[in-house]
Design an enzyme around this catalytic site. Structure first.
Site, short mmCIF file in Angstrom:
data_model
loop_
_atom_site.label_atom_id
_atom_site.label_comp_id
_atom_site.label_asym_id
_atom_site.label_seq_id
_atom_site.Cartn_x
_atom_site.Cartn_y
_atom_site.Cartn_z
N ASP A 29 -13.51 15.27 -3.35
CA ASP A 29 -13.76 16.73 -4.07
C ASP A 29 -15.38 16.39 -4.97
O ASP A 29 -15.71 15.35 -4.53
CB ASP A 29 -12.59 17.50 -5.05
CG ASP A 29 -11.62 18.41 -4.60
OD1 ASP A 29 -13.31 18.72 -5.12
OD2 ASP A 29 -11.37 19.04 -4.84
N ARG A 83 2.51 -1.66 10.44
CA ARG A 83 3.61 -1.09 11.41
C ARG A 83 4.34 -2.89 12.34
O ARG A 83 4.87 -2.73 12.26
CB ARG A 83 3.72 0.06 13.13
CG ARG A 83 3.80 0.93 12.41
CD ARG A 83 2.82 2.09 13.21
NE ARG A 83 1.63 1.42 13.42
CZ ARG A 83 0.29 2.91 13.99
NH1 ARG A 83 1.18 3.52 14.47
NH2 ARG A 83 -0.47 2.00 13.71
N THR A 130 -10.98 4.95 10.89
CA THR A 130 -11.22 4.60 12.49
C THR A 130 -10.46 5.41 13.00
O THR A 130 -10.98 5.27 14.34
CB THR A 130 -10.01 3.06 12.13
OG1 THR A 130 -9.09 3.65 10.90
CG2 THR A 130 -10.82 1.87 11.79
N ASP A 159 -3.32 4.11 -2.20
CA ASP A 159 -4.74 4.68 -0.91
C ASP A 159 -4.65 6.06 -0.48
O ASP A 159 -4.03 6.84 -0.09
CB ASP A 159 -4.22 4.20 0.55
CG ASP A 159 -4.73 4.51 1.40
OD1 ASP A 159 -6.11 4.37 1.04
OD2 ASP A 159 -4.03 4.58 2.49
N LYS A 185 -6.93 8.07 -1.21
CA LYS A 185 -8.06 8.54 -0.93
C LYS A 185 -8.55 10.16 -1.30
O LYS A 185 -9.07 10.97 -0.28
CB LYS A 185 -8.48 8.91 0.89
CG LYS A 185 -7.69 7.87 1.59
CD LYS A 185 -8.38 7.83 4.04
CE LYS A 185 -7.86 6.92 3.85
NZ LYS A 185 -6.06 6.56 4.11
N LYS A 224 0.91 -0.86 0.48
CA LYS A 224 -0.04 -0.24 0.08
C LYS A 224 1.23 1.65 -0.45
O LYS A 224 1.93 1.27 0.80
CB LYS A 224 -0.65 0.05 1.04
CG LYS A 224 -1.95 1.79 0.89
CD LYS A 224 -2.94 1.65 2.80
CE LYS A 224 -1.85 1.52 3.26
NZ LYS A 224 -2.09 3.30 3.49
O1 C5P Z 1 0.37 0.30 11.03
P1 C5P Z 1 -0.54 -0.10 11.11
O2 C5P Z 1 -1.14 -1.48 10.75
O3 C5P Z 1 -1.55 0.84 12.07
O4 C5P Z 1 -1.45 0.89 10.30
C1 C5P Z 1 -2.14 0.90 9.46
C2 C5P Z 1 -2.21 1.91 7.95
O5 C5P Z 1 -4.06 1.71 7.11
C3 C5P Z 1 -1.68 2.93 7.90
O6 C5P Z 1 -1.41 2.92 6.67
C4 C5P Z 1 -2.96 3.33 8.02
O7 C5P Z 1 -3.54 4.84 7.52
C5 C5P Z 1 -4.16 3.22 7.30
N1 C5P Z 1 -5.53 2.80 7.83
C6 C5P Z 1 -5.97 2.81 8.43
N2 C5P Z 1 -7.38 3.25 9.14
C7 C5P Z 1 -8.15 3.32 7.99
C8 C5P Z 1 -8.15 3.79 7.00
C9 C5P Z 1 -6.18 3.07 6.56
O8 C5P Z 1 -5.41 2.52 9.30
N3 C5P Z 1 -9.26 3.70 8.23
#
Ligand code: C5P
Length: 239
Positions: free
Chosen positions: A64, A211, A119, A59, A61, A32
């Site tokens: 507009d 992460r 989220t 990603d 998003k 991603k």
């Molecule tokens: O590090 P982690 O596993 O929390 O990363 C989750 C990824 O998913 C990040 O790139 C975050 O921006 C993305 N994301 C998210 N919640 C959303 C949409 C995207 O955590 N609703």
């Protein structure tokens, strides 16, 4: 497409991203690319990752007026990404325009999915900041239905909502779910989390993992663990 693990490459530069991905040697994870990396490196980051054999979820998003999103999607359609996204809050007219813009002259296009509610937004901020007074679940399902009616392929949602989204929009409507953590891992700033094994059980189509893989002492082992739990259905991990 079958179930897969998408690694969120939340790095600031192409160099950091390639250094990270080189550790995987033969394996080519689905990746991603978010705003940070895309804005820092431009479209060439997509081309370079594609040349190396990775599938890509771009990603960005978009949100507009319909005409602007249609034109932007038309530009993105020239990049060979597999999935791209927008905010369902942009309305059905915007989503339909996006789909039109994304469709290439030969009729092909990347998959297009919609963000329902981030989220990072909870019930309280949704009510106070956005003046939306319905429950989070109902809002997410309503936005998912709007996306489906506009012809989109799925939504980004919490794994906790994946089952309901499938029940309401059909099994083929994709659920792409971040907020994934190992049973013995750190939640960090994510609130509604689930293990890869539980996300499989609940019916997520793709998990987005950042992460727990990128910050792991052994990222390749952490990625393999995600594949085992989520794709192969082996290994531990409870809700
Ligand atoms: O590090 P982690 O596993 O929390 O990363 C989750 C990824 O998913 C990040 O790139 C975050 O921006 C993305 N994301 C998210 N919640 C959303 C949409 C995207 O955590 N609703």
């Amino acid at each position: 497409m079958g179930k897969d693990v998408i690694v969120a490459c939340d790095f600031a530069s192409a160099e950091d991203t390639f250094r990270f991905l080189e550790r995987f040697q033969g394996r080519k994870p689905f990746v991603k690319i978010g705003m940070e990396l895309f804005y820092a490196q431009g479209p060439s980051i997509v081309t370079r990752l594609k040349e190396r054999g990775h599938k890509i979820f771009l990603d960005l998003k978009l949100h507009d007026i319909p005409n602007t999103v249609k034109k932007a999607m038309s530009v993105l359609s020239r990049l060979d990404v597999d999935i791209c996204n927008l905010h369902a809050a942009g309305t059905k007219a915007m989503m339909r325009a996006a789909l039109e813009g994304l469709t290439r002259p030969d009729g092909t296009r990347p998959l297009l999915i919609a963000v329902t509610q981030l989220t990072s937004t909870d019930q309280k901020t949704m009510e106070e900041d956005l003046l939306i007074h319905d429950s989070m679940d109902r809002v997410v399902l309503h936005y998912a239905r709007n996306a489906k009616e506009s012809g989109l392929d799925g939504v980004v949602c919490s794994p906790w909502e994946a089952k309901e989204v499938h029940a309401c929009c059909g099994r083929d409507f994709l659920t792409v779910t971040p907020g994934i953590r190992f049973a013995d891992g750190d939640a960090g700033d994510q609130k509604r989390i689930m293990t890869p094994a539980a996300a499989r059980q609940i019916g997520s189509d793709y998990i987005v993992v950042g992460r727990p893989v990128t910050a792991a002492a052994d990222p390749v082992a952490a990625y393999e663990r995600c594949i085992k739990e989520f794709v192969d259905g082996t290994g531990a991990g409870r809700l």
